[in-house]
Design a protein around this motif. Sequence first.
Motif, mmCIF file in Angstrom:
data_model
loop_
_atom_site.group_PDB
_atom_site.id
_atom_site.type_symbol
_atom_site.label_atom_id
_atom_site.label_comp_id
_atom_site.label_asym_id
_atom_site.label_seq_id
_atom_site.Cartn_x
_atom_site.Cartn_y
_atom_site.Cartn_z
ATOM 1 N N VAL A 88 1.040 -1.208 -0.211
ATOM 2 C CA VAL A 88 -0.141 -0.207 -0.117
ATOM 3 C C VAL A 88 0.836 1.239 -0.111
ATOM 4 C CG1 VAL A 88 -2.037 -1.162 1.101
ATOM 5 C CG2 VAL A 88 -0.212 -0.078 2.663
ATOM 6 N N SER A 89 0.211 2.392 -0.277
ATOM 7 C CA SER A 89 0.867 3.550 -0.029
ATOM 8 C C SER A 89 0.176 4.420 1.044
ATOM 9 C CB SER A 89 0.557 4.481 -1.330
ATOM 10 O OG SER A 89 1.092 5.808 -1.307
ATOM 11 N N GLN A 100 3.744 10.714 1.683
ATOM 12 C CA GLN A 100 3.409 9.352 1.053
ATOM 13 C C GLN A 100 4.892 8.554 1.374
ATOM 14 O OE1 GLN A 100 0.666 8.264 -0.345
ATOM 15 N NE2 GLN A 100 0.054 10.361 0.021
ATOM 16 N N CYS A 132 -8.102 4.288 7.110
ATOM 17 C CA CYS A 132 -8.160 3.671 5.710
ATOM 18 C C CYS A 132 -8.338 4.718 4.520
ATOM 19 C CB CYS A 132 -9.696 2.583 5.576
ATOM 20 S SG CYS A 132 -9.240 1.096 6.517
ATOM 21 N N ARG A 136 -3.924 3.703 0.347
ATOM 22 C CA ARG A 136 -4.120 3.202 -1.083
ATOM 23 C C ARG A 136 -3.700 1.987 -1.325
ATOM 24 N NH1 ARG A 136 -1.910 4.140 -5.696
ATOM 25 N NH2 ARG A 136 -0.225 5.350 -4.991
#
Length: 154
Positions: A88-89, A100, A132, A136
Motif C-alpha cells: 500500500v501507499s 507518502q 483507511c 491506497r
Amino acid sequence: MSDNRKITASCLLKVNGSAVRVQLSPAAIYGGQEGRYRVRVNRIWRNGHDGNPLFVDRASLGVLLADLMCAAPTQKTTCPNLPTDARVSVTIWQGDEPKQFSGWTYSTPIRADDGLWYVVVSAAGRRFFARCADVRLLPPAAQPGGLRRRLCQS
C-alpha cells in the motif's frame, strides 16, 4: 494489579435510540493538568488526533457532549477492500504536511468507535493504525503472487 481509575462523574445519553455512557476521571491521574478531565465514552478512553490522551476542561466537555448529542445517525459503510499482507501507499501527516510512504497491511480493516475504518500498516519504519482513507492499495502488479491472483480474479 491495581486499577487507578477514579470515575468522579458520569452521565447516560440517549442518541438516535442508542445509549451513550460518558464518564469523567481527573486528568492528574493520567499526567494531565489539575482541573481537567479524561473522558471515557462507552468504556473507551477518548484520545486526541495525535493519539495521546485527551484532557478536557469544562468548556471542551460541553462541546464534546453537544457533539455527541447532535451526532448524525451512524451511516452503514462497507468495509474498505484492504486485504492483509498487501502493498500500500500510506499518507502520514507530519505537522500540516502530508507525506507518502510505501508499506504493507498487517490486518484487515476495523471500524473504530469514532465510525472510521482503520488498518494496521507497516510504513516509515513502524507499525501503526492508519485511517483507511489515508491508505491506497497499490496496483496488482505490485502485490505478492497469491494476492495478485486474487485481485486479478475479482
